[in-house]
Design an enzyme around this catalytic site. Structure first.
Site, short mmCIF file in Angstrom:
data_model
loop_
_atom_site.label_atom_id
_atom_site.label_comp_id
_atom_site.label_asym_id
_atom_site.label_seq_id
_atom_site.Cartn_x
_atom_site.Cartn_y
_atom_site.Cartn_z
N TYR A 1 -1.83 -0.27 10.64
CA TYR A 1 -1.92 -0.68 9.24
C TYR A 1 -0.69 -0.20 8.47
O TYR A 1 -0.09 -0.97 7.70
CB TYR A 1 -3.19 -0.11 8.61
CG TYR A 1 -3.35 -0.44 7.15
CD1 TYR A 1 -3.69 -1.73 6.74
CD2 TYR A 1 -3.18 0.54 6.17
CE1 TYR A 1 -3.85 -2.03 5.39
CE2 TYR A 1 -3.34 0.24 4.83
CZ TYR A 1 -3.67 -1.04 4.44
OH TYR A 1 -3.82 -1.34 3.11
N SER B 1 0.85 -1.19 0.00
CA SER B 1 0.00 0.00 0.00
C SER B 1 0.88 1.24 0.00
O SER B 1 1.97 1.25 0.59
CB SER B 1 -0.89 0.03 1.24
OG SER B 1 -1.55 1.28 1.38
#
Length: 237
Positions: free
Chosen positions: A146, A132
């Site tokens: 995250y 990501s």
């Protein structure tokens, strides 16, 4: 098309969203495909039927189950690690067990899966992780854990590229920005905020991510390894 004819590919987390787009694209390129899913049995069956691939239910958080399954696949040409989860919230109140499960799925599973596959992988193989852009940039509160998991993938990819380079096995990290999926829909509550600091003010399409994965899996990407490939509409620019 058909740049991957007769290549044996495994996609971890392939039933929905980006994973399903990757399965569709690699199948169109001629690969022989198996993909895993966690809970979307109906979607997995439909995708397997439409792509003449095999769908297998595997829990990526269970290391022994995951590595035993990869061992059973025999030598692979391509491994795509897409399985992941997103947990957001105040780090002072998030449940520690939930954070640990995300780390299990997003960090431990990719490492052990890549190593298990590498033991049998053919020389010149491809290992591709879906990370990501949040590994580089986290502009919003509530996603520190995250972001930690996605930054960890960057170091893993760099290290494994060194470890496997002599065999011609490439290891790469694809880092999407906002992509229109069930996890982050284009009309979701954070869309306006995310688009406000993007150069291209829209969510990406799963097919756009799949196209980059297909290139990295193909014959023209043999000199690309240990790299972070950001595809984010300028989210991190």
């Amino acid at each position: 098309m058909n740049t991957l004819t007769a290549k044996k590919a495994l996609v971890l987390g392939g039933s929905r969203g980006i994973g399903a787009a990757i399965v569709n694209r690699l199948s169109a390129e001629g690969a022989y495909l198996t993909f895993t899913y966690a809970g979307s049995a109906q979607a997995a069956k439909a995708l397997a039927d439409s792509t003449a691939s095999q769908a297998v239910q595997v829990d990526s958080s269970e290391r022994d189950q995951l590595t035993a399954f990869i061992d059973s696949q025999g030598p692979l040409d391509i491994l795509v690690i897409n399985a992941g989860t997103l947990l957001m919230g105040d780090p002072l109140t998030l449940a520690a067990d939930d954070v640990d499960r995300m780390i299990d799925i997003n960090v431990r599973a990719p490492y052990h899966a890549a190593v298990a596959a590498a033991r049998q992988m053919k020389d010149g193989g491809r290992i591709i992780v879906i990370g990501s852009v949040n590994g580089d940039r986290m502009p919003m509160a509530g996603a520190s854990a995250y972001a930690l998991t996605k930054s960890a993938l960057q170091g893993m990819v760099r290290g494994l590229a060194r470890d496997l380079g002599e065999r011609g096995i490439t290891v790469n990290n694809v880092q999407p920005g906002p992509v229109d999926t069930d996890m982050n829909p284009a009309e979701g509550p954070f869309s306006e905020l995310m688009h406000s600091f993007m150069a291209i003010k829209r969510h990406g399409k799963p097919e756009e991510i799949a196209a980059l994965v297909a290139f990295l899996a193909g014959p023209e990407a043999g000199y690309i390894t240990g790299a972070q490939h950001t595809i984010d509409g300028g989210f991190g620019a």
